[in-house]
Write a protein that holds these residues in place. Structure first.
Motif, PDB file in Angstrom:
ATOM      1  N   MET A 337     -10.694  -1.590  11.402  1.00 42.99           N
ATOM      2  CA  MET A 337     -10.337  -1.423   9.999  1.00 42.99           C
ATOM      3  C   MET A 337     -11.303  -0.429   9.344  1.00 42.99           C
ATOM      4  SD  MET A 337      -9.498  -5.397   8.990  1.00 42.99           S
ATOM      5  CE  MET A 337      -8.421  -4.985   7.605  1.00 42.99           C
ATOM      6  N   GLU A 338     -10.829   0.223   8.303  1.00 41.30           N
ATOM      7  CA  GLU A 338     -11.636   1.217   7.592  1.00 41.30           C
ATOM      8  C   GLU A 338     -12.349   0.556   6.417  1.00 41.30           C
ATOM      9  OE1 GLU A 338     -10.976   5.317   4.959  1.00 41.30           O
ATOM     10  OE2 GLU A 338      -9.341   4.496   6.196  1.00 41.30           O
ATOM     11  N   SER A 339     -13.650   0.802   6.317  1.00 39.23           N
ATOM     12  CA  SER A 339     -14.423   0.280   5.198  1.00 39.23           C
ATOM     13  C   SER A 339     -14.068   1.045   3.916  1.00 39.23           C
ATOM     14  CB  SER A 339     -15.921   0.418   5.482  1.00 39.23           C
ATOM     15  OG  SER A 339     -16.680   0.009   4.368  1.00 39.23           O
ATOM     16  N   VAL A 340     -13.851   0.305   2.833  1.00 37.74           N
ATOM     17  CA  VAL A 340     -13.515   0.926   1.549  1.00 37.74           C
ATOM     18  C   VAL A 340     -14.813   1.112   0.765  1.00 37.74           C
ATOM     19  CG1 VAL A 340     -12.188   0.716  -0.583  1.00 37.74           C
ATOM     20  CG2 VAL A 340     -11.262  -0.194   1.564  1.00 37.74           C
ATOM     21  N   SER A 341     -15.287   2.349   0.678  1.00 35.23           N
ATOM     22  CA  SER A 341     -16.602   2.617   0.092  1.00 35.23           C
ATOM     23  C   SER A 341     -16.673   2.216  -1.382  1.00 35.23           C
ATOM     24  CB  SER A 341     -16.944   4.107   0.233  1.00 35.23           C
ATOM     25  OG  SER A 341     -15.935   4.910  -0.374  1.00 35.23           O
ATOM     26  N   ALA A 342     -15.553   2.300  -2.093  1.00 36.20           N
ATOM     27  CA  ALA A 342     -15.556   1.973  -3.521  1.00 36.20           C
ATOM     28  C   ALA A 342     -15.574   0.473  -3.776  1.00 36.20           C
ATOM     29  CB  ALA A 342     -14.332   2.599  -4.200  1.00 36.20           C
ATOM     30  N   SER A 343     -15.364  -0.311  -2.724  1.00 39.49           N
ATOM     31  CA  SER A 343     -15.321  -1.773  -2.891  1.00 39.49           C
ATOM     32  C   SER A 343     -16.095  -2.418  -1.743  1.00 39.49           C
ATOM     33  CB  SER A 343     -13.869  -2.258  -2.898  1.00 39.49           C
ATOM     34  OG  SER A 343     -13.813  -3.662  -2.992  1.00 39.49           O
ATOM     35  N   PRO A 344     -17.421  -2.587  -1.878  1.00 39.80           N
ATOM     36  CA  PRO A 344     -18.232  -3.168  -0.799  1.00 39.80           C
ATOM     37  C   PRO A 344     -17.662  -4.522  -0.338  1.00 39.80           C
ATOM     38  CG  PRO A 344     -19.638  -2.311  -2.541  1.00 39.80           C
ATOM     39  CD  PRO A 344     -18.233  -2.249  -3.060  1.00 39.80           C
ATOM     40  N   GLY A 345     -17.600  -4.677   0.993  1.00 44.14           N
ATOM     41  CA  GLY A 345     -17.068  -5.910   1.569  1.00 44.14           C
ATOM     42  C   GLY A 345     -15.582  -5.858   1.845  1.00 44.14           C
ATOM     43  N   THR A 346     -14.913  -4.746   1.481  1.00 44.68           N
ATOM     44  CA  THR A 346     -13.466  -4.612   1.679  1.00 44.68           C
ATOM     45  C   THR A 346     -13.169  -3.661   2.838  1.00 44.68           C
ATOM     46  OG1 THR A 346     -13.061  -4.972  -0.685  1.00 44.68           O
ATOM     47  CG2 THR A 346     -11.282  -3.997   0.588  1.00 44.68           C
ATOM     48  N   PHE A 347     -12.208  -4.061   3.660  1.00 42.58           N
ATOM     49  CA  PHE A 347     -11.773  -3.260   4.805  1.00 42.58           C
ATOM     50  C   PHE A 347     -10.246  -3.225   4.796  1.00 42.58           C
ATOM     51  CE2 PHE A 347     -15.855  -5.090   5.648  1.00 42.58           C
ATOM     52  CZ  PHE A 347     -16.564  -4.115   6.339  1.00 42.58           C
ATOM     53  N   MET A 348      -9.653  -2.106   5.242  1.00 39.94           N
ATOM     54  CA  MET A 348      -8.191  -2.004   5.193  1.00 39.94           C
ATOM     55  C   MET A 348      -7.657  -1.246   6.399  1.00 39.94           C
ATOM     56  SD  MET A 348      -7.294   1.399   4.471  1.00 39.94           S
ATOM     57  CE  MET A 348      -5.691   1.174   3.726  1.00 39.94           C
ATOM     58  N   LEU A 349      -6.346  -1.457   6.663  1.00 42.55           N
ATOM     59  CA  LEU A 349      -5.660  -0.778   7.758  1.00 42.55           C
ATOM     60  C   LEU A 349      -4.176  -0.746   7.415  1.00 42.55           C
ATOM     61  CD1 LEU A 349      -5.851   0.366  10.742  1.00 42.55           C
ATOM     62  CD2 LEU A 349      -5.222  -1.951  11.472  1.00 42.55           C
ATOM     63  N   GLU A 350      -3.548   0.429   7.538  1.00 41.88           N
ATOM     64  CA  GLU A 350      -2.104   0.529   7.314  1.00 41.88           C
ATOM     65  C   GLU A 350      -1.373   0.259   8.629  1.00 41.88           C
ATOM     66  OE1 GLU A 350      -0.543   3.927   5.338  1.00 41.88           O
ATOM     67  OE2 GLU A 350      -1.360   3.310   3.387  1.00 41.88           O
ATOM     68  N   VAL A 351      -0.307  -0.565   8.538  1.00 48.65           N
ATOM     69  CA  VAL A 351       0.439  -0.968   9.729  1.00 48.65           C
ATOM     70  C   VAL A 351       1.927  -0.839   9.447  1.00 48.65           C
ATOM     71  CG1 VAL A 351      -1.381  -2.558  10.424  1.00 48.65           C
ATOM     72  CG2 VAL A 351       0.486  -3.406   9.019  1.00 48.65           C
ATOM     73  N   GLN A 352       2.717  -0.657  10.520  1.00 47.02           N
ATOM     74  CA  GLN A 352       4.161  -0.496  10.359  1.00 47.02           C
ATOM     75  C   GLN A 352       4.909  -1.504  11.215  1.00 47.02           C
ATOM     76  OE1 GLN A 352       6.188   3.070  11.942  1.00 47.02           O
ATOM     77  NE2 GLN A 352       7.245   3.241   9.962  1.00 47.02           N
ATOM     78  N   MET A 353       5.966  -2.080  10.638  1.00 44.02           N
ATOM     79  CA  MET A 353       6.796  -3.043  11.360  1.00 44.02           C
ATOM     80  C   MET A 353       7.650  -2.314  12.399  1.00 44.02           C
ATOM     81  SD  MET A 353       7.777  -6.196  11.782  1.00 44.02           S
ATOM     82  CE  MET A 353       7.356  -7.116  10.284  1.00 44.02           C
ATOM     83  N   THR A 354       7.535  -2.762  13.671  1.00 50.42           N
ATOM     84  CA  THR A 354       8.369  -2.262  14.764  1.00 50.42           C
ATOM     85  C   THR A 354       8.935  -3.473  15.510  1.00 50.42           C
ATOM     86  OG1 THR A 354       6.605  -2.257  16.422  1.00 50.42           O
ATOM     87  CG2 THR A 354       6.782  -0.305  15.006  1.00 50.42           C
ATOM     88  N   LYS A 355       9.560  -3.244  16.633  1.00 47.65           N
ATOM     89  CA  LYS A 355      10.072  -4.366  17.425  1.00 47.65           C
ATOM     90  C   LYS A 355       8.936  -5.234  17.952  1.00 47.65           C
ATOM     91  CE  LYS A 355      10.207  -2.190  22.023  1.00 47.65           C
ATOM     92  NZ  LYS A 355      11.040  -1.930  23.222  1.00 47.65           N
ATOM     93  N   LEU A 356       7.693  -4.740  17.900  1.00 48.62           N
ATOM     94  CA  LEU A 356       6.539  -5.510  18.366  1.00 48.62           C
ATOM     95  C   LEU A 356       6.018  -6.459  17.295  1.00 48.62           C
ATOM     96  CD1 LEU A 356       4.562  -2.751  20.312  1.00 48.62           C
ATOM     97  CD2 LEU A 356       6.464  -4.164  21.054  1.00 48.62           C
ATOM     98  N   LYS A 357       6.657  -6.465  16.137  1.00 48.14           N
ATOM     99  CA  LYS A 357       6.314  -7.353  15.028  1.00 48.14           C
ATOM    100  C   LYS A 357       4.890  -7.092  14.518  1.00 48.14           C
ATOM    101  CE  LYS A 357       7.481 -11.247  17.143  1.00 48.14           C
ATOM    102  NZ  LYS A 357       7.903 -12.660  17.338  1.00 48.14           N
ATOM    103  N   LEU A 358       4.514  -7.852  13.516  1.00 46.91           N
ATOM    104  CA  LEU A 358       3.184  -7.694  12.901  1.00 46.91           C
ATOM    105  C   LEU A 358       2.486  -9.050  12.893  1.00 46.91           C
ATOM    106  CD1 LEU A 358       3.968  -5.304   9.877  1.00 46.91           C
ATOM    107  CD2 LEU A 358       2.880  -4.705  12.056  1.00 46.91           C
TER     108      LEU A 358
END
Length: 578
Positions: A337-358
């Motif tokens: 996950m990518e650390s969000v520099s503007a919000s210490p302690g926050t991490f994010m990742l963009e994901v897409q729904m495929t046949k492999l589900k989420l």
């Protein structure tokens, strides 16, 4: 004392070398041979002549010969036979299953010659014995008194769990990882003054050297991390060889008796700074506190301890850990996950729904021991409203108390194919036990293309339980996928998993199917059992035409197709050519 046993062990040693384990039977078996053995003793037979050419039969123990005097003679004669066998076959490993059960159980059959016998055998054959106690938790050993999960009955026959335990013990002799359980020539020497020691813990992905002090003491200072607990193991380096040293049980506390060479990832020391009712409270602290771990070595034993030597010098501890997603859409491999520099302690990742589900859970520092997972009912998946458990949970629910806590427990994002979501984690820097997981819809877009991957699931990895991964690789010439696999048991059974998803199994429509019998390859689906609840899988070595032996290398090939899928295998290297 049977010549057949002697010859079978010799033949196995010739074929398999250091991978042979002898499960030594009850010393009273075939006690009807008592008079013939006494005659051998009177003749002062030596070498191979101490063994009898007697036949095995269904009545292994004759009740009329069960006296303390006769039992004692059979034990002493049996030990003489074992002495001869290990002298001529020094690489042979001994598993005293019956002796362990009768020494630790609380039944009538455990008295007489079996009182404290197991410990005596371990001391008598230190270079050969597979000490079951070193592979069991303390509760497993204690539970033997009342029967325990490894025992099917009061005669000591193994249960299903017992057979799995024996299987894992035997396989431990055949694996030679970089840091391994030492063989005969690699025994740990407690008094080796030239040995260097390293510590490998949850705070780092690399082993760090301990500082040599006086009187055989090695030390390392651990700064308590964000979880308020750390796990670690010790590595001994001597004569160019590295040996992993572990406690005899998972999540061991300081001063735990016996340090053993082992490569079991679950057997770690747990330095726990949280308030726990089952500990003395001396280690209670907070992130940033410093603890000194000391390993004391002398000629007789090794002892590992730790003490808190300093408090955090900073008003606010900063968590420098990374966070990873264990993702169904990435074949259950991790994505950082990518650390969000503007919000210490926050991490994010963009994901897409495929046949492999989420479906997913999270790891701190890409470490399975630092798992973050939802609270949900067995067989269910978590939602945004689910309570977060794992590294920041209260003591009783923490992953550190149970190495496998959270295994297979995931969140699931519901949506349509092509939906993109922003997955976020927040760990409060001022209250590190406070974690929040959530996701937000971003957009629906074209599905990013990916190539299906295929994995073996079978007896080679205990149907996925061992965590070992066997991925088939694409062959450029014909579009098929293939993998070379060593036959470690007969038969070797398997099916395939598309993208490592349990609900996407590719399998035959018959159980224990060979490649020579008529069958259809079906899937991907979750229907791996037939109406009789028999597992549908292929079997290498069941058919004589496979010409399979333990140690042979077989190449398994899978050719996908919209109309017909084909699974086949062939021997690529025979054991005697390796």
């Amino acid at each position: 004392h049977n010549k057949f046993t002697l010859e079978v062990l010799r033949r196995a040693d010739h074929i398999y070398g250091e991978r042979v384990v002898w499960m030594v039977p009850d010393f009273r078996f075939n006690n009807a041979d008592l008079f013939d053995l006494q005659q051998k003793e009177a003749e002062e037979a030596k070498g191979d002549d101490i063994f009898l050419s007697s036949r095995f039969g269904p009545a292994n123990i004759h009740a009329g010969f069960l006296t303390e005097e006769n039992d004692r003679f059979l034990l002493e004669y049996g030990l003489k036979c074992i002495d001869h066998i290990v002298k001529t076959l020094p690489n042979l490993r001994l598993l005293f299953w019956c002796a362990f059960f009768r020494s630790h159980g609380d039944f009538a059959s455990t008295q007489g010659i079996y009182k404290d016998l197991y410990s005596t055998l371990v001391r008598r054959y230190p270079e050969n014995v597979l000490d079951m106690r070193s592979y069991m938790t303390r509760s497993d050993v204690l539970d033997t008194k009342a029967g325990g999960k490894f025992w099917h009955d009061k005669s000591g026959h193994p249960s299903a769990d017992g057979y799995r335990f024996i299987h894992d013990l035997a396989l431990s002799c055949g694996s030679i990882p970089k840091i391994s359980t030492p063989k005969k020539s690699q025994r740990v020497s407690c008094g080796d003054a030239q040995a260097t020691y390293y510590i490998l813990g949850t705070w780092s992905k690399i082993a760090e050297p301990m500082v040599r002090q006086t009187n055989g003491v090695h030390a390392f200072d651990v700064t308590m991390g964000a979880n308020s607990w750390e796990m670690f193991r010790i590595i001994q380096e001597s004569d160019g060889r590295r040996t992993m040293l572990c406690p005899t049980c998972p999540s061991a506390t300081k001063s735990t008796p016996r340090i053993v060479p082992h490569n079991d990832a679950e057997r770690c020391w747990l330095l726990d700074a949280r308030q726990r009712l089952d500990l003395d409270g001396l280690d209670v602290g907070k992130p940033g506190d410093v603890y000194r771990v000391t390993l004391s070595c002398n000629m007789m034993e090794q002892l590992l301890e730790w003490n808190k030597i300093g408090h955090s010098q900073t008003p606010a501890f900063v968590d420098t850990g990374s966070y990873h997603v264990v993702a169904s859409w990435h074949c259950w491999e991790t994505l950082e996950m990518e650390s969000v520099s503007a919000s210490p302690g926050t991490f994010m990742l963009e994901v897409q729904m495929t046949k492999l589900k989420l479906e997913f859970q999270l790891l701190r520092n890409d470490d399975a021991r630092q798992c973050i997972y939802p609270e949900c009912e067995p067989g269910q998946t978590g939602t945004k409203e689910s309570r977060v458990l794992g590294v920041g949970a209260p003591t009783a629910e923490a992953a550190a108390g149970n190495f496998n806590a959270g295994k297979g427990v995931n969140w699931a994002i519901e949506g349509k194919l092509g939906d993109v979501y922003r997955l976020s984690l927040y760990r409060n820097p001022r209250d590190l036990e406070s974690l929040r997981i959530w996701w937000e819809f971003v957009e629906n877009g074209p599905i990013v293309s990916f190539t299906d991957r295929y994995f073996l699931c079978g007896t080679m990895n205990r149907w996925g339980e061992s965590g070992e991964v066997f991925e088939l690789k694409r062959e450029e010439n014909d579009g098929a996928f293939a993998i070379d696999i060593c036959i470690t048991q007969m038969p070797m059974e398997f099916y395939l998993l598309e993208n490592k998803l349990a609900e996407m199994a590719i399998h035959p429509d018959k159980t224990q199917c060979t490649q020579f019998q008529s069958h259809n390859t079906v899937g991907p689906d979750a229907q791996i059992f037939n109406r009789k609840q028999q597992k549908l899988m292929w079997s290498i070595g069941k058919a004589e035409d496979d010409h399979a032996r333990i140690g042979d290398i077989f190449r398994i090939k899978f050719k996908p197709g919209d109309i017909r899928m084909i699974v086949s295998w062939a021997k690529s290297v025979a054991r005697h050519l390796l």
